[in-house]
Design an enzyme around this catalytic site. Sequence first.
Site, PDB file in Angstrom:
ATOM      1  N   ASP A  10       9.157  24.481 -34.946  1.00 54.30           N
ATOM      2  CA  ASP A  10      10.256  24.756 -35.861  1.00 54.30           C
ATOM      3  C   ASP A  10       9.837  24.291 -37.252  1.00 54.30           C
ATOM      4  OD1 ASP A  10      13.021  25.476 -36.477  1.00 54.30           O
ATOM      5  OD2 ASP A  10      13.264  23.336 -36.836  1.00 54.30           O
ATOM      6  N   CYS A  15       0.838  -1.202   0.000  1.00 54.74           N
ATOM      7  CA  CYS A  15       0.000   0.000   0.000  1.00 54.74           C
ATOM      8  C   CYS A  15       0.867   1.245   0.000  1.00 54.74           C
ATOM      9  CB  CYS A  15      -0.931   0.008   1.207  1.00 54.74           C
ATOM     10  SG  CYS A  15      -0.062   0.203   2.776  1.00 54.74           S
ATOM     11  N   CYS A  67       3.508   1.605   2.688  1.00 55.79           N
ATOM     12  CA  CYS A  67       4.769   0.894   2.435  1.00 55.79           C
ATOM     13  C   CYS A  67       5.714   1.775   1.619  1.00 55.79           C
ATOM     14  CB  CYS A  67       4.513  -0.408   1.676  1.00 55.79           C
ATOM     15  SG  CYS A  67       3.338  -1.525   2.455  1.00 55.79           S
TER      16      CYS A  67
END
Length: 774
Positions: free
Chosen positions: A468, A27, A30
Amino acid sequence: MSASEILSQTATPGPRTVELDIEGMTCASCVSRVERKLGKLDGVSASVNLPLESAQVTVPAGITNQQIIDTVNATGYKATVKNDPATRTMPMHDAGAHGSLDSHQGMDHEPGHEGMDHTDHMAHGGTAASLRPRLILAAILTIPVFLISMFPALQFPQWGWVVGALTLPVVTWSAWPFHRAAAINARHFASTMDTLVSIGVSAAFLFSTVTMLMDPMLTAHGAHMSGHAPLYFEVSAVVVTFLLLGRYLEAKAKSKAGDALKALLSLGAKEATVLRDGVEVKVPAAELAVGEIFVVRPGEKIATDGIITDGTSAVDTSLITGESLPVDVTVDDAVTGATINTSGRLLVRASRVGAETTLAQMGKLVSAAQAGKAPIARLADRISAVFVPVVLVIAVLTFALWLIFSGDVQAAFTAAVAVLIIACPCALGLATPVGLLTGTGRAAQLGILIKGPQVLEDTRTVDTILLDKTGTVTEGKLSVVDVVPLAQVPPADVLRMAGAVESHSEHPIAHAIADHARTRGDLPEVQEFTSAPGGGVRAVIEGNTVLAGRAGWLEENGVELSEADRAALVTAQRRGTTAIWVAVDGKAAGLIALKDTIKAGSVEAIARLKELGLRPILLTGDNAAVAAQVAATVGIAPEDVFADVLPEGKVEAVKKLQAAGATVAMAGDGVNDAAALAQADLGIAMGSGTDVAIEAADLTVMGNDLGQVATAIALSRKTLGTIKTNLFWAFFYNAIGIPVAALGLLNPMIAGAAMAASSVLVVANSLRLRRFGK
């Protein structure tokens, strides 16, 4: 330059990056805990990814890999350096124990899994396979437990003891991963969602057992006198079953989330036909060495990046670039590994092998992006760090307050257990990384590389895009369309002199002039060559000083241009051509007119950019007349054209727009675009461009289609939107669920089902990104 020229990572002194596989995380808590522990090491920072069970750790000089591994292992997880088999056999402290639903089954002890990275492991279904037997046992035993407990008609003398016996294997063996994780965390004075599950399930089971022991006659003759026995065996069994089902479905779904990256990494050829002493020899593609010549027949994959030494063909690059049309190739052209030779036989000299190939670098960039952390995810991390302890306090207060105000132990207990179960923050931990995993994987399939999670945030705010012209909006392959002589110099001499001096320049215009001149005859020898970026070139040819370039460059070198000369330039520019001056011995000798062609799809791509809310601006070093004609053709407003811009002027153009309040994206492909790409809020490199442009950019499209730029922005925004939706529902679910449970309005069994469903729904929502663009 082809897409195969993506920049290889080079070793540099200073901090280095270590990639770890970490087993046992379940989870967001952790994740937060591992990052916090690693961050306590001096100079170390870490970004941990829950669904990939991996971490990217920035390590300064003086900190060893073993110190990093020991820190993670001491935290209750098992860490190994990615793709380093040597670290996989090292002893650890409680390694793999923390919350790992597969720490004993289907992973550590399966033959053939040693050294396998996490994505390979998930591809083999190890996580889901290890959960399956626990889930099956829980489901088989839970059904009778639930039916007997909930339907008085099915109850019989001493039914509570039978139900308790059936529940025991569910809350022990089936729920063992939760208990084991909770115990490991407790030893490290920490808690995660497994702590909530373990306490809730254990409390329900023990409460029921103690109740029966204290009142042996409770179920002697069916239900209690009150009509319902105060037993919660069915709560324990149903909650464990629902949670395991949620984990199982989540594991299956998460493996699909990584499918795109796994598919990308599996595209490479398995074998190569190498020419050794004139004999064709089949070898594994991994054994190819740089410089070796290999044969590619029609229909075969090109084994690795290389340069064609013999043959012509068309190559299907869709696997890498996402573009469907094959690209014509011939001698001296670069080709990319994993692309498919569609027609002629080719001989290719290997230029990059192994980890240096385009395919490997793409995989590395995608993995790095997936392991990163978007700014939006930091909020979830901060909340998860304190979430579980707060929930434990809320559960205790819920029990106490219910007991004080109602005196009903059963109601107090039910509400407290419901709080513990509904609060598990699984969905919170999965909300960001699973969305990022799926979105970046899908992007890679479409030939788009997203350098990191921050890019997703940037695409949301961008409102202006600088394009460009050469190589981005147009083909970038100029061709000579006219030679205008001045001062009675024959056109052939103008072209011959210009071709010679330009043959020493690397500029695309110079290449076009030199190539055209060579078709008319041999070029004379060049001496004393010099060049000025953005100006022109100069050399001595057959004793004459020859200049070629802009009008300003000629004037700087003492060449005077008459009114008739300038009128010739205006005439050429009105035809939409780029005109280059040629002067010999201080006098204008002629003009060479060149023209570029607009890329197929540029008009549609710019329309899509406008639909995304972006203002397209054309940026070019060409003159205003040429720029205006191109802009009008592709649908860019006349006022949104920056013409006659020198390389350093591109950065100034970006700064000017930013100063005016615009959030600027810049798309380009050349060396002279790199500074502007870096200056822009979002740099987008065309993959057919140069390494330095790709390195400077935030997004890279591996093809040369402007439409991919629009796709990249749209997909990035979609990914960010999906992550935000996930986080909203994860927060909303907990924000609503906890008070509802505390008020006694939520049955623990329903809470367990809802908690499991929330994780599955978050993953399922993320998986919708796999269909983007289909």
